[in-house]
Design an enzyme around this catalytic site. Sequence first.
Site, mmCIF file in Angstrom:
data_model
loop_
_atom_site.group_PDB
_atom_site.id
_atom_site.type_symbol
_atom_site.label_atom_id
_atom_site.label_comp_id
_atom_site.label_asym_id
_atom_site.label_seq_id
_atom_site.Cartn_x
_atom_site.Cartn_y
_atom_site.Cartn_z
ATOM 1 N N HIS A 1 14.750 -16.311 -4.327
ATOM 2 C CA HIS A 1 14.299 -15.053 -3.733
ATOM 3 C C HIS A 1 14.590 -13.915 -4.701
ATOM 4 C CE1 HIS A 1 18.535 -15.216 -2.556
ATOM 5 N NE2 HIS A 1 18.493 -13.937 -2.205
ATOM 6 N N HIS B 1 16.449 -11.072 -4.791
ATOM 7 C CA HIS B 1 17.656 -10.279 -4.955
ATOM 8 C C HIS B 1 18.217 -10.412 -6.373
ATOM 9 C CE1 HIS B 1 18.536 -9.985 -0.354
ATOM 10 N NE2 HIS B 1 17.653 -9.104 -0.769
ATOM 11 N N ASP C 1 21.103 -10.474 -7.773
ATOM 12 C CA ASP C 1 22.176 -11.406 -8.136
ATOM 13 C C ASP C 1 21.667 -12.843 -8.252
ATOM 14 O OD1 ASP C 1 21.884 -11.352 -5.273
ATOM 15 O OD2 ASP C 1 23.786 -12.400 -5.064
ATOM 16 N N HIS C 2 20.370 -13.039 -8.024
ATOM 17 C CA HIS C 2 19.734 -14.343 -8.212
ATOM 18 C C HIS C 2 18.703 -14.325 -9.338
ATOM 19 C CE1 HIS C 2 21.230 -16.106 -4.326
ATOM 20 N NE2 HIS C 2 21.462 -14.818 -4.149
ATOM 21 N N HIS D 1 16.389 -14.260 5.517
ATOM 22 C CA HIS D 1 17.229 -13.414 4.660
ATOM 23 C C HIS D 1 16.343 -12.424 3.913
ATOM 24 C CE1 HIS D 1 20.523 -12.305 2.033
ATOM 25 N NE2 HIS D 1 19.856 -12.703 0.966
ATOM 26 N N ASP E 1 20.209 -18.242 -0.296
ATOM 27 C CA ASP E 1 20.995 -17.524 0.703
ATOM 28 C C ASP E 1 20.491 -17.753 2.126
ATOM 29 O OD1 ASP E 1 22.443 -16.519 -1.387
ATOM 30 O OD2 ASP E 1 21.772 -14.444 -1.172
ATOM 31 N N HIS F 1 26.506 -19.044 -2.708
ATOM 32 C CA HIS F 1 27.709 -18.212 -2.640
ATOM 33 C C HIS F 1 28.897 -18.998 -2.094
ATOM 34 C CE1 HIS F 1 25.935 -14.237 -3.526
ATOM 35 N NE2 HIS F 1 24.876 -14.708 -2.898
#
Length: 260
Positions: A55, A57, A59-60, A111, A134, A172
Site C-alpha cells: 500500500h 504509506h 513507511d512501506h 487500512h 498492515d 510491524h
Amino acid sequence: MLIISPIPAFNDNYIWMFHSPDSRDVFVVDPGDARPVEQILNRHDLNLAGILITHHHFDHTGGITELTSNRNIPVYGPDNQKITGITHPVRDHDTVELSACQFQILSTPGHTLDHIAYFTDSGEDKKPALFCGDTLFVGGCGRLFEGTAEQMYSSLLRLASLPDNTRIYCAHEYTQANLTFARAVEPNNQKLQEQVMLVAGLRSENRPTVPSTLRKELDTNPFLRSDQPEVIQAACDRDPSSSASPIDVLRVIRAWKDNF
C-alpha cells in the site's frame, strides 16, 4: 520453497526479504527505507531482483526510489498513482511468479483503499505464506485510515479463509500492545493467555514475534473473532448501541483499540 527473512527498519517495521534456497536473487516487501536493505544485500552478497508493495504509506514505499536508482528491476504494487516507482501494477486475482513461486494478489482494503496482499502456497518449508502489510497483524489489524469497518471485515474474512497453516508476515512488531488489548476484549481466552506468555519471552530476548500462523490468529486475534460470544459481549459493553453483528463488533473494537 522460499527462504524468508525480516529486515528491521525504523522503530518497528519489518521489510520482508525472500529468495529461493539456490539463488542469490532476492525480493523485498515494503521497503520503507533503502539503507537496511542495502546493508543486508552487501553483507550477504545478494542481488535485489524486485520489490513488492502492499500500500502507499511512506513507511512501506520510501525506499523504492533509492533501491531502483541503479537497478532495472520490477516493482509490483497497487495501481495507485500515489506510489512513485511502480512498474508492474497488480490487481485482485492477478498472479505473479517470483523466485519460482506463484503469488496470488488479494485486494484487502480497510487500512487503505489500495491495500493488497501477496499469497503463495509454497513459502518457507513449503508452507503457505502471506505478506499482508498492515491489514492483519499478530493479535491485531490495521487502523481504518481510509476504508470502512465493512471493508476491513470483508478483507479479514478473506484472509481467514486461507489454509490454517499459512504463515502471516505482517509489516510491524506491534504484537505485545495488540495482545494487551486482546486480553481486555477476551480475558477468558486460554489460548490468548498462552500466546501472551510466549510473546513476552520472545520480546525479552529482542526476537521477532512474526511470523504467526493463521490458526493462531483465528484462536487469539479479536479482529478475526468478531463472531465469538465474548468478543461480541465486550463490544456491546463498550458501545451499547452496537448491533452485535460481526461488522459492527469489529467497528467498535477497532475504535476502542484506537484509544486504548
